[in-house]
Write an enzyme that holds these catalytic residues in place. Structure first.
Site, PDB file in Angstrom:
ATOM      1  N   HIS A  65       2.797  20.017  56.786  1.00  0.00           N
ATOM      2  CA  HIS A  65       1.243  19.549  56.945  1.00  0.00           C
ATOM      3  C   HIS A  65       0.399  20.993  56.709  1.00  0.00           C
ATOM      4  O   HIS A  65       0.544  21.942  56.747  1.00  0.00           O
ATOM      5  CB  HIS A  65       1.154  19.120  58.162  1.00  0.00           C
ATOM      6  CG  HIS A  65       1.752  17.844  58.783  1.00  0.00           C
ATOM      7  ND1 HIS A  65       2.249  17.524  60.125  1.00  0.00           N
ATOM      8  CD2 HIS A  65       2.552  17.100  57.912  1.00  0.00           C
ATOM      9  CE1 HIS A  65       3.076  16.637  59.845  1.00  0.00           C
ATOM     10  NE2 HIS A  65       3.346  16.086  58.700  1.00  0.00           N
ATOM     11  N   LYS A  75      -2.100  28.711  62.934  1.00  0.00           N
ATOM     12  CA  LYS A  75      -1.146  28.438  64.141  1.00  0.00           C
ATOM     13  C   LYS A  75      -0.311  29.630  64.502  1.00  0.00           C
ATOM     14  O   LYS A  75       0.122  30.504  63.869  1.00  0.00           O
ATOM     15  CB  LYS A  75      -0.350  27.256  63.871  1.00  0.00           C
ATOM     16  CG  LYS A  75      -1.228  26.040  63.067  1.00  0.00           C
ATOM     17  CD  LYS A  75      -0.311  25.110  62.464  1.00  0.00           C
ATOM     18  CE  LYS A  75      -1.091  24.017  61.896  1.00  0.00           C
ATOM     19  NZ  LYS A  75      -0.457  22.998  60.999  1.00  0.00           N
TER      20      LYS A  75
HETATM   21  C1  LIG Z   1      -1.688  17.263  65.031  1.00  0.00           C
HETATM   22  C2  LIG Z   1      -2.679  16.171  66.001  1.00  0.00           C
HETATM   23  C3  LIG Z   1      -2.127  14.905  66.102  1.00  0.00           C
HETATM   24  N1  LIG Z   1      -2.766  14.106  66.942  1.00  0.00           N
HETATM   25  C4  LIG Z   1      -2.415  12.836  67.135  1.00  0.00           C
HETATM   26  C5  LIG Z   1      -2.494  11.809  65.733  1.00  0.00           C
HETATM   27  C6  LIG Z   1      -1.377  10.922  65.918  1.00  0.00           C
HETATM   28  O1  LIG Z   1      -1.913   9.752  66.806  1.00  0.00           O
HETATM   29  C7  LIG Z   1      -0.446  11.657  66.769  1.00  0.00           C
HETATM   30  C8  LIG Z   1       0.788  12.172  65.977  1.00  0.00           C
HETATM   31  O2  LIG Z   1       0.459  13.198  65.018  1.00  0.00           O
HETATM   32  P1  LIG Z   1       1.326  13.638  63.879  1.00  0.00           P
HETATM   33  O3  LIG Z   1       2.292  12.365  63.589  1.00  0.00           O
HETATM   34  O4  LIG Z   1       0.573  14.076  62.883  1.00  0.00           O
HETATM   35  O5  LIG Z   1       2.054  14.679  64.591  1.00  0.00           O
HETATM   36  P2  LIG Z   1       3.132  15.767  63.925  1.00  0.00           P
HETATM   37  O6  LIG Z   1       3.908  15.043  62.970  1.00  0.00           O
HETATM   38  O7  LIG Z   1       3.882  16.571  65.065  1.00  0.00           O
HETATM   39  O8  LIG Z   1       2.161  16.763  63.136  1.00  0.00           O
HETATM   40  C9  LIG Z   1       2.079  18.171  63.734  1.00  0.00           C
HETATM   41  O9  LIG Z   1       3.288  18.650  63.108  1.00  0.00           O
HETATM   42  C10 LIG Z   1       3.204  19.759  62.079  1.00  0.00           C
HETATM   43  C11 LIG Z   1       4.655  20.716  62.033  1.00  0.00           C
HETATM   44  C12 LIG Z   1       2.057  20.572  62.222  1.00  0.00           C
HETATM   45  O10 LIG Z   1       1.951  21.825  61.793  1.00  0.00           O
HETATM   46  C13 LIG Z   1       0.618  20.033  62.491  1.00  0.00           C
HETATM   47  O11 LIG Z   1      -0.008  20.769  63.495  1.00  0.00           O
HETATM   48  C14 LIG Z   1       0.728  18.518  62.824  1.00  0.00           C
HETATM   49  O12 LIG Z   1       0.456  17.830  61.900  1.00  0.00           O
HETATM   50  O13 LIG Z   1      -1.125  12.613  67.448  1.00  0.00           O
HETATM   51  C15 LIG Z   1      -3.795  14.526  67.772  1.00  0.00           C
HETATM   52  O14 LIG Z   1      -4.622  13.835  68.535  1.00  0.00           O
HETATM   53  N2  LIG Z   1      -4.292  15.977  67.624  1.00  0.00           N
HETATM   54  C16 LIG Z   1      -3.535  16.859  66.680  1.00  0.00           C
HETATM   55  O15 LIG Z   1      -4.168  17.955  66.381  1.00  0.00           O
END
Ligand SMILES: Cc1cn([C@H]2C[C@H](O)[C@@H](COP(=O)(O)OP(=O)(O)O[C@H]3O[C@H](C)C(=O)[C@H](O)[C@H]3O)O2)c(=O)[nH]c1=O
Length: 188
Positions: A65, A75
């Site tokens: 990401h 980060k």
């Molecule tokens: C990143 C983020 C997500 N969200 C919400 C959006 C979705 O409803 C839920 C899960 O999000 P996501 O599937 O993007 O989470 P990860 O797959 O863990 O993503 C993260 O993992 C990789 C390794 C990264 O470096 C990024 O910081 C980030 O993208 O949390 C938020 O409300 N705030 C946030 O800052």
């Protein structure tokens, strides 16, 4: 005075941070982040958002990401429980190491932290169940500025033991590295 050690990597700007642990018969104490110590070690970021994710199973892969300028994020990533293999990829146009990756094991046991500068893709795969990742971001989450790159579209040597990773639908549908135009200049 709590201190930390900093290790550079083959990717310019990407560093591993080892905060000091004060051990005693109870266990240990560590200042896992101290702004003055962090800035004194050569960093200039001011983080505005702390994130936490918990992955129930080993082999959970989150990434790759990025968040595009002007809402790009640096980060500071650490593991609160379990262990993970953290990966960063240089996504800065014109960089001598563009498309190259670096990985390191972060664990609750080793206390290591990965500093991911703006301009780099970030992802990790968990190495054991119930792995908790905690990370600071230098800008707020802006979903419309978020981008993804397929975890398997580079020569990254993910420690998966031949198993298919557990992915979010978003990550499973991510475009290949060569199909994503980097929004980062070399000097970002
Ligand atoms: C990143 C983020 C997500 N969200 C919400 C959006 C979705 O409803 C839920 C899960 O999000 P996501 O599937 O993007 O989470 P990860 O797959 O863990 O993503 C993260 O993992 C990789 C390794 C990264 O470096 C990024 O910081 C980030 O993208 O949390 C938020 O409300 N705030 C946030 O800052």
């Amino acid at each position: 005075m709590a201190n930390l050690s900093v290790e550079t990597t083959k990717l310019d700007g990407v560093r591993l941070i080892q905060p000091h642990r004060f051990g005693d018969s109870r266990g240990f104490f560590s200042e896992v982040f101290n702004l003055a110590t962090f800035h004194g070690a050569g960093f200039d970021d001011v983080f505005v958002q702390d994130n936490q994710s918990l992955s129930a199973h080993a082999g959970t892969l989150r990434g790759l990401h990025f968040q595009a300028p002007p809402r790009d994020q640096s980060k500071l990533v650490r593991c609160g429980r379990g262990s993970l293999w953290d990966v960063v990829v240089d996504f800065r146009l014109g960089s001598e190491t563009f498309g190259q990756w670096f990985g390191a094991e972060l664990s609750a046991a080793n206390g290591k932290q990965m500093y991911v500068p703006s301009g780099f893709l970030h992802g990790f795969v968990t190495l054991e169940p119930q792995t908790e990742v905690l990370y600071k971001c230098s800008d707020y989450y802006v979903p419309d500025m978020e981008g993804t790159v397929a975890w398997d579209s580079l020569d990254i040597d993910w420690p998966l033991g031949g198993r298919t990773p557990i992915l979010s639908d978003k990550d499973a549908a991510a475009p290949s590295f060569e199909d994503v135009a980097s929004p980062f200049g070399a000097l970002s």
